[in-house]
Design a protein around this motif. Structure first.
Motif, mmCIF file in Angstrom:
data_model
loop_
_atom_site.group_PDB
_atom_site.id
_atom_site.type_symbol
_atom_site.label_atom_id
_atom_site.label_comp_id
_atom_site.label_asym_id
_atom_site.label_seq_id
_atom_site.Cartn_x
_atom_site.Cartn_y
_atom_site.Cartn_z
ATOM 1 N N ASN A 1 0.836 -1.187 0.000
ATOM 2 C CA ASN A 1 0.000 0.000 0.000
ATOM 3 C C ASN A 1 0.881 1.251 0.000
ATOM 4 N N LEU A 2 0.514 2.217 -0.824
ATOM 5 C CA LEU A 2 1.347 3.403 -0.993
ATOM 6 C C LEU A 2 1.497 4.200 0.299
ATOM 7 N N ASP A 3 0.538 4.105 1.198
ATOM 8 C CA ASP A 3 0.642 4.833 2.471
ATOM 9 C C ASP A 3 1.855 4.399 3.280
ATOM 10 N N LEU A 4 2.250 3.134 3.177
ATOM 11 C CA LEU A 4 3.422 2.660 3.913
ATOM 12 C C LEU A 4 4.684 3.352 3.414
ATOM 13 N N ILE A 5 4.810 3.515 2.119
ATOM 14 C CA ILE A 5 5.955 4.244 1.569
ATOM 15 C C ILE A 5 5.862 5.723 1.919
ATOM 16 N N ASN A 6 4.656 6.259 1.925
ATOM 17 C CA ASN A 6 4.480 7.682 2.199
ATOM 18 C C ASN A 6 4.916 8.058 3.609
ATOM 19 N N ILE A 7 4.563 7.231 4.599
ATOM 20 C CA ILE A 7 4.940 7.585 5.967
ATOM 21 C C ILE A 7 6.444 7.436 6.170
ATOM 22 N N VAL A 8 7.058 6.458 5.520
ATOM 23 C CA VAL A 8 8.515 6.315 5.607
ATOM 24 C C VAL A 8 9.202 7.516 4.971
ATOM 25 N N ASN A 9 8.726 7.912 3.791
ATOM 26 C CA ASN A 9 9.326 9.056 3.109
ATOM 27 C C ASN A 9 9.142 10.338 3.916
ATOM 28 N N TYR A 10 7.959 10.545 4.486
ATOM 29 C CA TYR A 10 7.698 11.758 5.262
ATOM 30 C C TYR A 10 8.593 11.829 6.497
ATOM 31 N N LEU A 11 8.660 10.728 7.252
ATOM 32 C CA LEU A 11 9.461 10.738 8.477
ATOM 33 C C LEU A 11 10.957 10.840 8.172
ATOM 34 N N ALA A 12 11.401 10.192 7.115
ATOM 35 C CA ALA A 12 12.826 10.223 6.783
ATOM 36 C C ALA A 12 13.260 11.612 6.342
ATOM 37 N N VAL A 13 12.435 12.290 5.558
ATOM 38 C CA VAL A 13 12.826 13.599 5.011
ATOM 39 C C VAL A 13 12.569 14.712 6.020
ATOM 40 N N HIS A 14 11.377 14.747 6.588
ATOM 41 C CA HIS A 14 10.976 15.890 7.409
ATOM 42 C C HIS A 14 11.298 15.735 8.890
ATOM 43 N N ARG A 15 11.630 14.540 9.333
ATOM 44 C CA ARG A 15 11.943 14.353 10.748
ATOM 45 C C ARG A 15 13.415 13.997 10.979
ATOM 46 N N GLN A 16 13.986 13.162 10.115
ATOM 47 C CA GLN A 16 15.351 12.707 10.342
ATOM 48 C C GLN A 16 16.358 13.269 9.342
ATOM 49 N N GLY A 17 15.903 14.016 8.369
ATOM 50 C CA GLY A 17 16.811 14.655 7.422
ATOM 51 C C GLY A 17 17.575 13.693 6.539
ATOM 52 N N LEU A 18 16.976 12.557 6.237
ATOM 53 C CA LEU A 18 17.610 11.584 5.361
ATOM 54 C C LEU A 18 17.241 11.865 3.909
ATOM 55 N N ARG A 19 18.129 11.515 3.024
ATOM 56 C CA ARG A 19 17.840 11.631 1.596
ATOM 57 C C ARG A 19 17.251 10.307 1.116
ATOM 58 N N VAL A 20 16.022 10.332 0.663
ATOM 59 C CA VAL A 20 15.308 9.113 0.268
ATOM 60 C C VAL A 20 15.491 8.887 -1.229
ATOM 61 N N LYS A 21 15.781 7.639 -1.591
ATOM 62 C CA LYS A 21 16.004 7.283 -2.982
ATOM 63 C C LYS A 21 15.246 6.006 -3.314
ATOM 64 N N VAL A 22 14.856 5.892 -4.562
ATOM 65 C CA VAL A 22 14.337 4.642 -5.106
ATOM 66 C C VAL A 22 15.175 4.298 -6.335
ATOM 67 N N GLU A 23 15.055 3.058 -6.788
ATOM 68 C CA GLU A 23 15.898 2.591 -7.882
ATOM 69 C C GLU A 23 15.622 3.370 -9.170
ATOM 70 N N LYS A 24 16.703 3.566 -9.949
ATOM 71 C CA LYS A 24 16.617 4.228 -11.257
ATOM 72 C C LYS A 24 17.388 3.414 -12.286
ATOM 73 N N VAL A 25 17.035 3.584 -13.546
ATOM 74 C CA VAL A 25 17.839 3.055 -14.643
ATOM 75 C C VAL A 25 18.903 4.108 -14.931
ATOM 76 N N LEU A 26 20.102 3.904 -14.416
ATOM 77 C CA LEU A 26 21.123 4.951 -14.415
ATOM 78 C C LEU A 26 21.536 5.357 -15.822
ATOM 79 N N THR A 27 21.500 4.428 -16.765
ATOM 80 C CA THR A 27 21.926 4.766 -18.122
ATOM 81 C C THR A 27 20.998 5.792 -18.774
#
Length: 724
Positions: free
Chosen positions: A305-331
């Motif tokens: 469920n997208l809400d699980l990712i949303n709360i992790v992203n919110y707490l990581a960025v706005h509470r702990q100052g972490l840079r959140v990343k997801v996988e990319k096709v680097l090429t």
């Protein structure tokens, strides 16, 4: 003349029927428009992405202050120090002693501790077990110390709950040979576990599952979940930790403690799992700041469920100052054509805003490139159908789970930032667990079908299904148009041959002509049976001892071509057929193509239910090939430039859509020509069938079957038998 009484006015067809007739009669124009619009819709997806938001108000992420104290940090450091002190011991002794240390710390917190033994069995291809999980009794067969792993499980019962729900925290750990990163992830988990053992607001049980990752991170989680949901009543689900230790080892028996006696001999369970977090610390270091990587893709394109990712992203960025990343096709980040496309969309956005400031169309070229690279990665991993982490085992049991991989910007050995890193990681996990603890029901408010373009942007199913619908829309129209054209050709041939004395035979011809599609359907069915046989060949190839991936690939290709030749000789031998005119030849091909396109359309629709991303990529490859397919003999006889270009397009599309060729083309584009190895395709396909990915069946039955159908000589019209 005045109308007679016997004449009746001709009724006009209904508007929907007239619209269908119009679309079928202009199927060529409709196909070009729909395919172009479908590709354009795919390219526009990064622009149409929306910002994520919390759908479930009860989650309330960040509404409470963190309660982790210096006491929890110091206890976690002491645990890490005790575990690191075993690095110089023999591996077997260190593994058992590390379990004892861990269970002692869990028991001191008042947790219920138990061991879970699982039998490791490598994934192997078996056609009868393709869509089913391994037998639950397999974990208790062939008992031997070398073939088993031992997980450690600690459970905290919620003081404010009824024991019907639980939250799972998983930390992979190699007992006896762990690194600094694994010990650090264990320390973060213990920090949170120590806090939760004292709080009074906890409404859900907490399960801390330390997975024995000596056989990988997925296997221990899958085995534990299988036993958790399917209890074993044979009494073999228990384990004495001393069982696999040499009796003459004086160090082991010298360290026995009272805490060891508190370990349960049975399989401990809590309530229904509300969610699960897999916590890892990466060995690699981040460049500028502490980074959090989120992995969410599970088997066959399932997403939490997208809400699980949303709360992790919110707490990581706005509470702990972490840079959140997801996988990319680097090429794709360095792709020139993508940069040009991004600049065009950026310019169009500026023009739109100049016309009306309220129009929010267009993004910057840099954001478009990054969004496209992230979207391509999300589309690929969902289509692949292979879990990107241990969280995939939870999704098989309909439990929302994600893997959190934290990359510190400095080495875990740096003591100056060690406590700070523990504090930030612990507070993040604490905040996520606290939000899940607030839920009164399972995640259901937000999306389950979506693709990410960044940690804070997503494309929902209601948007990206438009591209798929546009791509497959021409298929039924073209199939109906071909069938109608074939009937008109047959009627024209019969009219030129008809005489006043052949009225009865004409009626018989009409009857046979109405069933002519059965002959085409028979050929389509046979080639799909051949595709199923080819999909089963790896099961027999795997039985060959000491066969390398390259040799397996060559054997697979050889047997596939041999079986196709045998099928051609049995079913499509030219000696059994008679000469037919060019008009009848075109009619035969039109019906054959109509049946094939219908089969492709049905296959794409079925796959869209199982794995939408795989169906999306399949439509992008198969639809142009289906629409442009034409007998080579007829095009070569025409001798026109248009026919010559169509021959080239058919050959190129057939080559690109053929699975081995498509694999090596993509690999060459992304990794270079030097990276090509014949065994790579076998390894890739082996990973698909080992993980029971439906994409493997889809490639074998739909993609490979239809590509071979168009390239096989026995399907061409000069080898087809005329209908009576």
């Amino acid at each position: 003349m005045p109308k007679t009484e016997t004449e009746t006015p001709k009724m006009k067809p209904r508007p929907i029927v007239r619209l269908g007739i119009f679309l079928i009669s202009h199927s060529l124009l409709v196909s070009v428009v729909c395919c172009t619009a479908g590709v354009l819709a795919l390219l526009l997806l990064p622009l149409l992405a929306k910002n994520t938001y919390i759908s479930e108000n009860a989650l309330m992420p960040g509404s409470a202050s963190s309660m982790i104290s210096n006491r929890d940090i110091s206890e976690a450091n002491r645990l890490a120090s005790d575990l690191n002190g075993l690095n110089f011991k023999p591996q077997d002794s260190a593994a058992v002693e590390s379990r004892r240390i861990l269970t002692k710390y869990m028991s001191d917190l008042g947790a219920e501790v138990s061991y879970h033994k699982f039998h490791y069995k490598p994934n192997q291809f078996h056609p009868l077990h393709f869509f089913s999980s391994p037998d639950s009794t397999s974990s208790v067969k062939n008992l031997s110390c070398s073939a088993h792993g031992v997980n450690t499980v600690g459970i905290i019962r919620a003081p404010s709950g009824d024991g019907k729900e639980a939250i799972v925290l998983v930390t992979p750990y190699k007992f006896g040979k762990s690194g600094a990163a694994e010990t650090l992830s264990l320390s973060i988990a213990y920090t949170v576990f120590s806090l939760l053992s004292r709080v009074t607001w906890l409404a859900k049980d907490i399960i801390w599952f330390v997975a024995d990752s000596q056989y990988g991170e997925y296997a221990p989680v899958e085995a534990w979940l299988r036993d958790y949901h399917t209890p074993v009543f044979t009494g073999l689900g228990t384990l004495n930790a001393d069982r696999c230790v040499k009796i003459d080892d004086p160090y082991v028996f010298e360290q026995k403690s009272i805490a060891q006696r508190k370990i349960s001999d049975g399989f401990r369970r809590a309530g229904t799992m509300a969610a699960a977090l897999i916590l890892k610390v990466a060995d690699r270091n981040a460049m500028l700041e502490d980074t959090l990587n989120i992995y969410a893709e599970a088997s066959n394109g399932q997403m939490p469920n997208l809400d699980l990712i949303n709360i992790v992203n919110y707490l990581a960025v706005h509470r702990q100052g972490l840079r959140v990343k997801v996988e990319k096709v680097l090429t794709l980040l360095d792709s020139r054509w993508l940069e040009i496309l991004g600049q065009i969309f950026e310019l169009l956005g500026k023009v739109a805003r100049s016309l009306n400031p309220g129009w929010k169309f267009g993004i910057s070229a840099a954001d478009y490139i990054e969004g496209s690279a992230t979207l391509a990665s999300s589309l690929y991993y969902q289509a692949l159908g292979i879990p990107t982490g241990p969280h995939g085992a939870f999704r098989d049991f309909q439990v929302d789970a994600i893997t959190l991989e934290i990359s510190p910007k400095v080495s875990p050995h740096n003591k100056a930032r060690h406590n700070e890193f523990l504090l930030r990681g612990g507070r993040l996990v604490e905040g996520v667990i606290r939000s899940i603890n607030n839920l009164l029901e399972k995640f259901h408010q937000s999306f389950f079908l979506y693709m990410l373009t960044s940690p804070s942007k997503f494309v929902s199913v209601g948007v990206y299904m438009i591209a798929f619908a546009l791509l497959v829309a021409p298929l039924p129209l073209v199939a109906a148009s071909l069938y109608a054209d074939a009937n008109q050709l047959d009627l024209g041939v019969k009219n030129t041959k008809s005489t006043p004395t052949t009225t009865a035979s004409d009626e018989l011809d009409i009857t046979f002509r109405s069933w002519k599609w059965l002959y085409a359907a028979k050929e389509v069915f046979l080639i799909h049976v051949w595709g199923a046989a080819v999909s089963l060949l790896p099961y027999f190839i795997c039985q060959i001892p000491n066969c390398s991936p390259t040799s397996s690939s060559v054997i697979w290709v050889f047997l596939s071509m041999l079986s196709l030749l045998i099928l051609y000789l049995i079913v499509g031998s030219p000696s059994t057929h008679v000469y037919i005119s060019q008009s009848e030849e075109k009619g035969e091909w039109a019906i054959l193509k109509s049946a094939t396109i219908s089969a492709v359309f049905i296959g794409l629709l079925v796959m869209s239910v199982v794995n939408f991303a795989a169906a999306e990529i399949g439509a992008l490859l198969l639809v142009p090939m289906c629409l442009m397919a034409q007998p080579l003999k007829l095009d070569m006889k025409a001798g026109k430039l248009r026919s010559f270009l169509r021959i080239i397009c058919n050959v190129v599309l057939g080559f690109i859509a053929f699975p081995p060729a498509a694999f090596f083309v993509v690999k060459t584009i992304f990794e270079g020509f030097d990276s090509i190895n014949m065994g790579d395709f076998w390894n890739w396909m082996e990973s698909l069938w080992a993980w029971n990915s439906a994409t493997y069946i889809y490639i074998g039955l739909v993609t490979a079957g239809n590509v071979q159908f168009r390239s096989s000589p026995w399907t061409l019209p000069w080898h087809s038998a005329p209908c009576p």
